[in-house]
Design a protein around this motif. Structure first.
Motif, PDB file in Angstrom:
ATOM      1  N   PRO A 282      -5.595  -2.920  -2.706  1.00 56.83           N
ATOM      2  CA  PRO A 282      -4.968  -4.243  -2.687  1.00 56.83           C
ATOM      3  C   PRO A 282      -3.692  -4.205  -1.845  1.00 56.83           C
ATOM      4  N   THR A 283      -3.513  -5.200  -1.070  1.00 58.00           N
ATOM      5  CA  THR A 283      -2.297  -5.327  -0.259  1.00 58.00           C
ATOM      6  C   THR A 283      -1.839  -6.776  -0.315  1.00 58.00           C
ATOM      7  N   TYR A 284      -0.743  -7.048   0.314  1.00 55.88           N
ATOM      8  CA  TYR A 284      -0.344  -8.440   0.431  1.00 55.88           C
ATOM      9  C   TYR A 284      -0.085  -8.737   1.890  1.00 55.88           C
ATOM     10  N   LYS A 285      -0.051  -9.959   2.190  1.00 59.32           N
ATOM     11  CA  LYS A 285       0.265 -10.367   3.553  1.00 59.32           C
ATOM     12  C   LYS A 285       1.079 -11.651   3.498  1.00 59.32           C
ATOM     13  N   SER A 286       1.776 -11.920   4.576  1.00 57.54           N
ATOM     14  CA  SER A 286       2.624 -13.092   4.640  1.00 57.54           C
ATOM     15  C   SER A 286       1.951 -14.139   5.514  1.00 57.54           C
ATOM     16  N   VAL A 287       1.906 -15.315   4.994  1.00 59.62           N
ATOM     17  CA  VAL A 287       1.311 -16.423   5.735  1.00 59.62           C
ATOM     18  C   VAL A 287       2.345 -17.519   5.830  1.00 59.62           C
ATOM     19  N   GLU A 288       2.670 -17.882   7.053  1.00 58.85           N
ATOM     20  CA  GLU A 288       3.645 -18.936   7.324  1.00 58.85           C
ATOM     21  C   GLU A 288       4.945 -18.679   6.582  1.00 58.85           C
ATOM     22  N   GLY A 289       5.323 -17.418   6.577  1.00 58.30           N
ATOM     23  CA  GLY A 289       6.603 -17.071   5.990  1.00 58.30           C
ATOM     24  C   GLY A 289       6.608 -16.867   4.508  1.00 58.30           C
ATOM     25  N   TYR A 290       5.481 -17.124   3.876  1.00 61.73           N
ATOM     26  CA  TYR A 290       5.416 -16.933   2.427  1.00 61.73           C
ATOM     27  C   TYR A 290       4.643 -15.657   2.124  1.00 61.73           C
ATOM     28  N   ILE A 291       5.050 -15.027   1.086  1.00 61.32           N
ATOM     29  CA  ILE A 291       4.357 -13.809   0.677  1.00 61.32           C
ATOM     30  C   ILE A 291       3.153 -14.192  -0.176  1.00 61.32           C
ATOM     31  N   VAL A 292       2.025 -13.764   0.251  1.00 59.01           N
ATOM     32  CA  VAL A 292       0.808 -14.007  -0.522  1.00 59.01           C
ATOM     33  C   VAL A 292       0.667 -12.884  -1.530  1.00 59.01           C
ATOM     34  N   GLU A 293       0.337 -13.246  -2.716  1.00 61.21           N
ATOM     35  CA  GLU A 293       0.269 -12.234  -3.769  1.00 61.21           C
ATOM     36  C   GLU A 293      -0.751 -11.156  -3.403  1.00 61.21           C
ATOM     37  N   GLY A 294      -0.479 -10.008  -3.965  1.00 64.12           N
ATOM     38  CA  GLY A 294      -1.325  -8.869  -3.639  1.00 64.12           C
ATOM     39  C   GLY A 294      -2.756  -9.081  -4.071  1.00 64.12           C
ATOM     40  N   LYS A 295      -3.658  -8.860  -3.219  1.00 65.17           N
ATOM     41  CA  LYS A 295      -5.069  -8.899  -3.555  1.00 65.17           C
ATOM     42  C   LYS A 295      -5.831  -8.143  -2.476  1.00 65.17           C
ATOM     43  N   LEU A 296      -7.097  -8.234  -2.523  1.00 65.75           N
ATOM     44  CA  LEU A 296      -7.904  -7.470  -1.589  1.00 65.75           C
ATOM     45  C   LEU A 296      -7.984  -8.224  -0.269  1.00 65.75           C
ATOM     46  N   HIS A 297      -7.446  -7.566   0.742  1.00 60.67           N
ATOM     47  CA  HIS A 297      -7.496  -8.169   2.070  1.00 60.67           C
ATOM     48  C   HIS A 297      -8.314  -7.321   3.029  1.00 60.67           C
ATOM     49  N   LEU A 346      19.194   1.685   7.203  1.00 57.12           N
ATOM     50  CA  LEU A 346      17.905   0.990   7.417  1.00 57.12           C
ATOM     51  C   LEU A 346      17.340   0.669   6.037  1.00 57.12           C
ATOM     52  N   THR A 347      17.137  -0.587   5.796  1.00 61.59           N
ATOM     53  CA  THR A 347      16.627  -0.994   4.491  1.00 61.59           C
ATOM     54  C   THR A 347      15.150  -1.398   4.613  1.00 61.59           C
ATOM     55  N   ILE A 348      14.348  -0.740   3.869  1.00 63.34           N
ATOM     56  CA  ILE A 348      12.919  -1.076   3.830  1.00 63.34           C
ATOM     57  C   ILE A 348      12.643  -1.764   2.489  1.00 63.34           C
ATOM     58  N   GLN A 349      12.206  -3.003   2.574  1.00 67.14           N
ATOM     59  CA  GLN A 349      11.877  -3.731   1.349  1.00 67.14           C
ATOM     60  C   GLN A 349      10.390  -3.553   1.052  1.00 67.14           C
ATOM     61  N   ARG A 350      10.129  -3.130  -0.165  1.00 63.11           N
ATOM     62  CA  ARG A 350       8.757  -2.801  -0.565  1.00 63.11           C
ATOM     63  C   ARG A 350       8.282  -3.672  -1.717  1.00 63.11           C
ATOM     64  N   LEU A 351       7.024  -3.772  -1.769  1.00 60.34           N
ATOM     65  CA  LEU A 351       6.374  -4.425  -2.906  1.00 60.34           C
ATOM     66  C   LEU A 351       5.345  -3.431  -3.439  1.00 60.34           C
ATOM     67  N   ILE A 352       5.490  -3.122  -4.722  1.00 58.49           N
ATOM     68  CA  ILE A 352       4.530  -2.170  -5.312  1.00 58.49           C
ATOM     69  C   ILE A 352       3.456  -2.961  -6.041  1.00 58.49           C
ATOM     70  N   ILE A 353       2.231  -2.772  -5.657  1.00 61.48           N
ATOM     71  CA  ILE A 353       1.083  -3.463  -6.266  1.00 61.48           C
ATOM     72  C   ILE A 353       0.340  -2.450  -7.131  1.00 61.48           C
ATOM     73  N   SER A 354       0.163  -2.796  -8.378  1.00 57.98           N
ATOM     74  CA  SER A 354      -0.535  -1.885  -9.299  1.00 57.98           C
ATOM     75  C   SER A 354      -1.724  -2.591  -9.935  1.00 57.98           C
ATOM     76  N   THR A 355      -2.732  -1.843 -10.140  1.00 61.28           N
ATOM     77  CA  THR A 355      -3.886  -2.391 -10.858  1.00 61.28           C
ATOM     78  C   THR A 355      -4.749  -1.242 -11.384  1.00 61.28           C
ATOM     79  N   ILE A 356      -5.653  -1.594 -12.274  1.00 57.90           N
ATOM     80  CA  ILE A 356      -6.632  -0.626 -12.779  1.00 57.90           C
ATOM     81  C   ILE A 356      -7.974  -0.969 -12.144  1.00 57.90           C
ATOM     82  N   ALA A 357      -8.585  -0.001 -11.542  1.00 61.61           N
ATOM     83  CA  ALA A 357      -9.874  -0.217 -10.882  1.00 61.61           C
ATOM     84  C   ALA A 357     -10.902   0.768 -11.438  1.00 61.61           C
TER      85      ALA A 357
END
Lengths: 397, 406
Positions: A282-297, A346-357
């Motif tokens: 699962p990852t996330y992506k940004s669309v039109e400046g908004y962060i799309v919630e993490g899901k399967l891309h 250098l600041t790296i902003q991260r988003l941690i996505i967790s799930t059980i698969a």
């Protein structure tokens, strides 16, 4: 002659009466065993009293159908590892989040056997029965007997099928422990119950080695998102007499980290190269400046028990930022004059996505597939920024 | 009433038909006189009687389950009977003076029709004046044997109270002793006591049976005025039968129900079990009325000792292994006595099964009616019980008498 007609009539009736009575008596004598339904032959029983259910091989047992009344399945008995957590130990709602733990936990309710009946027409039903046994079919069930019963808990399970003939077939064994599991199939005749003992050998350990053949995410399970910042300091002082270039590579500090964690209770042994296929994450992506919630891309990585390090995905930045020159492969270059330096973060902003698969494993020797729960954590950079200043004194670095 | 009977008398053809029907029902070989239409040789009777009975309580185990049964231990019935007898112009009439036999129908009420139904009985009967008490008063006996229809039988859902009667059709057996007073050449008034038993011969369950004792009173109209008025005790000085030994061979079959203990719990087994039997009885013929002897009784009972072969299950699912054939064959000896009358004989006996399984080794009793089809060939309708209380089985069959010197 008076009375002659009567005499003939009487004789006629006499003969009818006599023959009828004689026939009845003879029939009774001939068919003295007239309660045949009450008697059964000695012996008989199923074709086998013990079935060893090995990985990938369906096993069947045949039996006598006369007076056959039902198929019951007793849930497996085997030594299961201790649960990681018990629901009773927590007061609602303070139950630890599934995503907060390092690997999928086995709760006490994961040990309860769940059963489902699958008819060939696609319908599903919860079978009759109690905690210890489930009913696959009874003679009082008016529905067609073509059906499959699945009984399983988090560690042990199987499927059993009855088509209405004189055979039941056991298949799809699951035994994630390192001990043999045993259960019973009871063939009920009303007046007796024939029992077939079925064993499921351990599918983990004992020389069984696996490769990962795929991963499945449960849509209902969901994802958790945690925001994090990595702050990477950098500094440089030019003590020489000439201008010197100094570079800060964003890509060197913005890798994506992916970890797959299996509960250590499961003695899974992987082959030397455990990744047969790339598995989706699962990852996330940004669309039109908004962060799309993490899901399967559609992003994939090679499976490893060690943390997988992969380049950050620019799709997280979004098109607008990318049009402005943002990319995780960006390299900042400073041309530092003699006697001065540069210092910054250098600041790296991260988003941690967790799930059980569910991780699908294929036995390299038997090709039999099993599934185990896996915790998937993806630490994905989604933005970066840089701050720096000029340093006049080397001591300020 | 007299006008009715007078008109019937004129219809001698109708009487002869009635007699023929009765004879056929009895399988009678004494039909010559009837079919010859010789009214002087055959005497026709028509009777009506009413009966009131006390219904005996059942055994404790049954009565305990009979909660909610009829409030009155009583029954009442009305019977219509046609009979004929042989006049003293016939040999039979001279040897058995006054003996009569016929067919009858009767309706009985137990004053609880919702529980028991109101059975109607159709039966054969035979009787005779035994001896004379006074010039116009005789002491008579009479037995009835037939079937009763219309019982409202036990049903665990619809009629759970009635644990006495397990089938809609039951055997009807009656024995009466009466005083018979001759009012005129045509009219007799009869009154006495009788005993009645209804049961299904253990062919279905429950079958405790109904036992009654009571009184009866009725009138009998005799169509042939001036017919004989003798009793069995008359003409005793005439004894045409020389003492001799005859041999009765009977084969019979039946079905029966079985109750047995499964896991120490009594259960009625489903279905009906087959019975087949053979009796061989050398009988000493003392006189025209009596013969007695010993009978070798061999019987196969499909249910015998079946609980030793229990395969498993209970109730409707109970199953057994088939016992060896000879394990279920019993061999017994019984003492038999037989009342010999025209057309019919009544045979009674008691015996013990000496060879057989533990279930079959018991003290048994037999009561049977023999109806003669020819001089030596007869129908056999009997019933066997053990220990005077436990039902065994019916004995429906045929027999042949060898060396009959009557």
């Amino acid at each position: 002659m008076p009375g002659k007609g009567y005499e003939n009539t009487v004789l006629y009736f006499m003969k009818i009466l006599f023959r009828t009575l004689m026939s009845v008596v003879v029939a009774i004598l001939m068919f003295s065993g007239c309660n045949d339904d009450l008697f059964v032959e000695k012996g008989g029983g199923p074709s086998s009293s013990i079935l060893n259910l090995s990985a990938g091989n369906d096993v069947s047992v045949s039996f006598d159908k006369k007076d056959f009344r039902g198929v019951y399945v007793y849930v497996p008995e085997c030594e299961l590892p201790e649960p990681d957590a018990k629901e009773e130990d927590y007061d609602w709602p303070f139950i630890p989040d599934e995503f907060d733990v390092e690997y999928p936990l086995y709760w006490d309710y994961d040990y309860v056997y769940d059963a489902k009946l699958f008819w060939d027409d696609g319908t599903t039903k919860k079978p009759e029965g109690y905690d210890t046994y489930k009913c696959l079919w009874t003679a009082w069930d008016s529905a067609l007997p073509r059906r499959t019963l699945q009984v399983e808990n988090a560690f042990v399970g199987f499927k059993i099928r009855y088509d209405g003939d004189n055979t039941v077939t056991v298949m799809s064994p699951k035994n994630l422990t390192d001990k043999t599991a045993r259960f019973k199939v009871e063939l009920s005749y009303g007046y007796k119950d024939d029992t077939v003992d079925v064993t499921i050998p351990p599918l983990l350990g004992a020389g069984n080695r696996y490769v990962v053949s795929g991963i499945e995410y449960d849509d209902e399970f969901g994802f958790e998102h945690i925001y994090e910042n990595d702050s990477i300091p950098f500094s440089m002082f030019n003590s020489s007499s000439e201008k010197v270039p100094y570079t800060v590579s964003v890509g060197d500090h913005s890798q994506m980290y992916v970890s797959f964690k299996i509960n250590p209770k499961l003695p899974v042994e992987f082959a030397d190269n455990p990744s047969e296929v790339k598995v989706e994450i699962p990852t996330y992506k940004s669309v039109e400046g908004y962060i799309v919630e993490g899901k399967l891309h559609g992003e994939t990585v090679g499976f490893s028990l060690d943390t997988v390090v992969a380049p950050a995905l620019d799709s997280a930045l979004g098109e607008l930022l990318m049009q402005e020159g943002y990319t995780f492969s960006k390299v900042y270059t400073f041309r530092v004059s003699p006697g001065v330096g540069v210092k910054g973060f250098l600041t790296i902003q991260r988003l941690i996505i967790s799930t059980i698969a569910t991780l699908k494993l294929r036995n390299i020797d038997t090709d039999y597939e099993i599934a185990v729960p896996v915790k998937v954590d993806v630490s994905q950079p989604w933005f970066y920024s840089i701050k720096y200043e000029r340093i006049e004194n080397e001591a300020d670095i | 009433m007299k006008l009715i009977f007078e008109s019937v008398i004129r219809r001698s053809e109708a009487l002869r038909v009635m007699a023929v029907v009765a004879m056929v029902m009895m399988g009678c070989r004494y039909m010559d006189a009837v079919v010859d239409g010789d009214s002087a040789r055959i005497v026709h009777h028509f009777g009506v009687d009413v009966r009131g009975d006390y219904v005996a309580p059942e055994r404790e185990a049954v009565s305990n389950a009979y909660i909610g049964g009829p409030e009155r231990d009583a029954a009442a019935s009305l019977h219509l009977k046609y009979s004929f007898s042989y006049s003293d112009m016939t040999r039979t009439g001279r040897l058995y003076p006054g003996a009569y036999q016929g067919i009858g129908v009767g309706g009985t009420s137990f004053f609880a029709n919702g529980l028991t139904g109101m059975p109607v009985s159709a039966y054969l009967f035979q009787g005779a004046p035994v001896f004379r008490i006074a010039p116009k008063l005789t002491f008579d006996y009479e037995w009835n044997f037939g079937a009763s229809f219309g019982w409202k039988r036990y049903n665990e859902h619809d009629n759970p109270i009635n644990v006495i009667v397990g089938s809609p059709i039951n055997a009807y057996i009656n024995l009466g002793f009466m005083l018979n007073y001759r009012l005129s050449d045509r009219w007799n008034v009869v009154a006495g006591v009788d005993m009645t038993h209804y049961s299904n011969g253990n062919t279905s369950w429950p079958n405790p049976g109904v036992n009654m004792i009571g009184g009866r009173a009725g009138v009998v109209y005799t169509f042939n005025s001036g017919s004989q008025t003798g009793t069995l005790a008359d003409n005793m000085e005439i004894e045409p039968v020389k003492p001799h030994i005859s041999y009765d061979l009977v084969i019979y079959g039946a079905v029966r129900k079985k109750m047995t203990d499964i896991d120490d719990w009594p259960q009625v087994l489903p279905g009906h079990f087959g019975i087949a039997g053979l009796n061989f009885a050398p009988m000493y013929n003392f006189n025209r009325f009596l013969r007695a002897g010993v009978s070798l009784d061999v019987q196969y009972d499909e249910s015998s000792d079946i609980d030793s072969y229990w395969a498993g299950g209970t109730d409707e699912d109970v199953k057994f292994y088939r016992p060896p054939f000879f394990h279920q064959v019993s061999w017994g000896l019984s003492a038999r006595g037989e009342l010999v009358m025209p057309i019919f004989s009544i045979n009674a006996g008691m015996g013990y099964n000496f060879i057989g399984n533990s279930d079959a080794k018991n003290f048994y009793q037999v009561l049977a009616l023999k109806a003669y089809l020819t001089r030596s060939f007869f129908l056999h309708i009997g019933y066997q019980l053990n220990s005077f209380k436990n039902p065994n089985n019916l004995m429906i069959g045929v027999g042949y008498r060898f060396h009959d010197r009557r």
